[in-house]
Write an enzyme that holds these catalytic residues in place. Structure first.
Site, PDB file in Angstrom:
ATOM      1  N   HIS A 115       0.078 -65.572 -12.738  1.00  0.00           N
ATOM      2  CA  HIS A 115       0.983 -65.211 -13.571  1.00  0.00           C
ATOM      3  C   HIS A 115       2.471 -64.760 -12.747  1.00  0.00           C
ATOM      4  CE1 HIS A 115      -2.226 -65.450 -16.401  1.00  0.00           C
ATOM      5  NE2 HIS A 115      -1.372 -65.160 -17.453  1.00  0.00           N
ATOM      6  N   GLU A 138      -0.878 -77.772 -23.293  1.00  0.00           N
ATOM      7  CA  GLU A 138       0.524 -78.028 -22.621  1.00  0.00           C
ATOM      8  C   GLU A 138       0.722 -79.244 -22.327  1.00  0.00           C
ATOM      9  OE1 GLU A 138      -1.501 -75.570 -21.673  1.00  0.00           O
ATOM     10  OE2 GLU A 138      -0.544 -73.578 -21.781  1.00  0.00           O
TER      11      GLU A 138
END
Ligand SMILES: Cc1ncc(C[n+]2csc(CCOP(=O)(O)OP(=O)(O)O)c2C)c(N)n1
Length: 661
Positions: free
Chosen positions: A465, A396
């Site tokens: 999540h 990322e």
């Protein structure tokens, strides 16, 4: 940048000597000025490391790019920046390279290809990747050099940056300036292996050990590496062995460093060595070198006088260049309407941008071949090819950092972070990097990238999540933040983000991807701003955004059946925040406002909205602003436990009843 070739003739010895001395004397002067109180804060001198930037820049070509660490004054000078402007910036003066906005550790000078220092260790490598990505996409043949310290080699962002560069064969030369020290810690105390060549090679990157005290050796290595990069077989890592003559920073008394280590560094320092070898080889003589030294001293003295006489930055400019000018609104083109899901509307926005702007790149994990784990990028790689739409390593920091670098060079990257929760592993690239580019460069550079991600709870999604993280972004000046609540906005807000001149985060909601509605497409691109009234009603207003908008509308509909008329305002963009819409919400709701979001309540953006209403419109309130959010608990995976936490339309409706009672 003055890329005058270095060679082993007299001329070069003299020019290398001159350039290295200039760096040395200028930095010594900064230490004096700091002791005198003329310079505030920390200075990280590169004393002892001068041969690396001087040799490296000489191995580059005119249009290549340089990014340095915070110990980067030498790179700025070698790149051709005006020494007076560099000294002035270190002294935070008006005439500095950045007008006093950057200081010693963050200075830049894009006009000379010097894209800047970076005071976050290792962060420059992913950004350099992006600069190289742009060079490839634009076919400029440009090479990017980025310098890091040996300590920085242990940063995740560096490994990510190397892996990303290798995956895309980027024209990047990573120069590790190995001075043996990571601040106060010796390299051998923290690294199991000696050196970093094997590390680079283990990632599939051509890597070499270079004598970083010899500008000729550095020049040769960089010239060879640059040639390979231009042939498309980059990146290359060069580990340049060097010495740190002084402390880590200006006030460092080096209590942790042995006398032997210091004297060893002093004995090996590169300027004396260059002088001796020039004399030994008969390439120069004492008189000539002494004359150069006097000239450089005079140059540094003149720069010092200029900086002493220079004004401090004008305080009235402190708010300038945080954001670029608003985009011009184009006339409506051929608009049409289609029934689209939220996910397809986002896909169409991406496709339209790829069609209309050659500078758009779309990338991220699984974004290319697979079309994204939620299908938002499906079909795009097939249509636009794998140079414009591609998969990345699971890295990322490299995804975001490369987007910053590519955007700085004129591209419009649109990157996907697969789940919002994952952005935290690479937050630096948004919070410390993207947000600063325009301001620190007073608008001479900007980073118009778009970061897409999806967030929120769906049945069974775990605590890593599920989070709603908009408040983290909305806290940061220099970026824009939008939350998408419906298919029309999935199209409009994404296009607005791409058109925007600044870094923009667009947060989508997984729970809404399959929602379908008629979407107007092909119309004029909007500005990245502005709330929308989703429903009118005079008894109270629900101010909300994202996945909570449909719930607020459902609550309002239920309340309408009871004879209560509640308005719903979708803020859409939390930065910039639509203050007028908030004022209207207070007025239209008769002084009764509820702020609802899925994020946890404490420190959620609802607190900001409530505080603004209290500060600015307190006199209009009939009751204190009520906040609704998820209680401060971790998100469990079991759907029934999730339902017990997440605000539902019934929760909102009940809060309204209590508010107007
Ligand atoms: C991400 C991050 N962690 C820690 C620091 C604090 N810090 C500044 S310089 C430095 C040492 C870096 O060592 P090295 O990479 O070897 O570079 P050198 O100082 O030798 O030039 C540290 C730990 C920082 N600025 N950024």
């Amino acid at each position: 940048m003055p890329r005058r070739e270095l060679d082993t003739t007299e001329l070069f010895v003299q020019s290398a000597y001159r350039r290295m001395l200039l760096i040395r004397k200028l930095e010594e002067r900064t230490l004096e000025l700091s002791a005198e109180g003329l310079i505030a804060g920390s200075i990280h001198p590169s004393l002892g490391q001068e041969a690396i930037p001087v040799g490296a820049v000489a191995g580059l070509q005119e249009n290549d790019r340089v990014l340095a660490t915070y110990r980067g004054h030498g790179w700025a000078i070698a790149a051709g920046c005006d020494p007076t402007a560099v000294l002035a910036e270190i002294a935070q003066r008006e005439g500095g390279t950045n007008g006093g906005r950057a200081g010693s550790a963050l200075l830049s000078d894009p006009a000379h290809g010097f894209l800047g220092e970076n005071s976050i260790v290792g962060a420059g490598v992913p950004i350099a990747d992006g600069v190289a990505l742009a060079a490839k996409a634009q076919g400029t043949g440009r090479v990017v050099v980025t310098s890091i310290g040996d300590g920085a080699m242990n940063q995740g962002s560096v490994t990510e940056g190397l892996v990303f560069a290798a995956a895309r064969n980027l024209p990047v030369i990573v120069i590790v300036e190995n001075n043996g020290w990571a601040e106060m810690t010796k390299g051998d105390a923290i690294n199991r292996l000696d050196g970093f060549v094997a590390r680079g090679e283990a990632l599939g990157i051509e890597s070499h050990l270079v004598d970083g005290l010899d500008p000729f050796a550095v020049q040769r290595a960089v010239r060879d590496a640059a040639e390979k990069c231009r042939r498309g077989v980059g990146p290359v890592l060069l580990e340049c062995m060097t010495v740190r003559l002084k402390g880590h920073y200006n006030r460092d008394i080096e209590h942790y460093r042995s006398v032997e280590d210091r004297s060893d560094a002093a004995a090996r320092e590169p300027i004396h060595r260059l002088r001796e070898s020039a004399l030994d080889l008969g390439l120069s003589d004492e008189n000539e070198l002494d004359a150069i030294e006097r000239e450089v001293q005079a140059q540094v003295d003149a720069a010092t006088d200029a900086v002493r006489a220079m004004a401090l930055p004008d305080v009235s400019t402190v708010f300038e260049h945080l954001y670029g000018p608003p985009i011009e609104l184009s006339a409506s083109t051929d608009e049409s309407e289609q029934e689209l899901t939220y996910q397809r509307a986002a896909n169409l926005a991406l496709r339209t941008e790829l069609l209309e702007r050659p500078e758009v790149l779309v990338y991220g994990e699984d974004v290319g071949h697979g079309g994204g784990i939620f299908g938002v990028t499906r079909g795009l790689q097939k249509e636009f090819g794998s140079e414009r739409v591609f998969d990345t390593p699971i890295a990322e920091a490299a995804i975001l950092g490369s987007a910053v670098g590519a955007a700085m060079e004129g591209m419009r990257p649109i990157v996907e972070i697969m789940w919002a929760d994952f952005v935290f592993v690479a937050f630096d690239q948004i919070i410390n990097q993207a947000s600063n580019v325009r301001y620190i460069n007073s608008g001479r550079l900007s980073a118009p990238l778009t970061i897409r991600m999806q967030q929120g709870v769906t049945a069974g999604s775990c605590a890593q999540h599920s989070q709603s993280i908009e408040a983290f972004f909305a806290h940061i000046p220099g970026i824009k933040v939008g939350l998408v609540s419906n298919p029309q906005d999935a199209y409009d807000m994404l296009r607005a983000a791409v058109a925007d001149p600044d870094p923009t985060v667009v947060v989508e909601f997984r729970s809404l991807y399959q929602e379908s509605a008629p979407v107007r497409i092909g119309g004029p691109v909007q500005r990245a701003e502005g709330a929308r009234v989703r429903r009118a009603g005079g008894d109270a207003t629900i101010v909300t955004w994202g996945a909570m908008v449909p719930k607020a509308i459902a609550a309002a509909e239920a309340l309408a059946d009871e004879g209560t008329n509640v308005g719903v305002v979708d803020l859409r963009w939390l930065r910039p925040l639509d203050d007028e819409a908030i004022e209207r919400a207070v007025i239209d709701g008769g002084g009764r406002v509820i702020v609802a979001h899925e994020a946890t309540s404490t420190g959620g953006f609802g607190a900001e909205v409530a505080a603004r209403i209290a500060e600015r419109h307190g006199a209009l309130l009939k009751a204190p602003v009520r906040r609704i959010g998820t209680p401060d608990v971790r998100m469990p995976a079991a759907p029934n436990l999730q339902d017990a936490l997440i605000p539902q339309s019934s929760t909102i409706a009940q809060a309204v009843r209590e508010l107007i009672a």
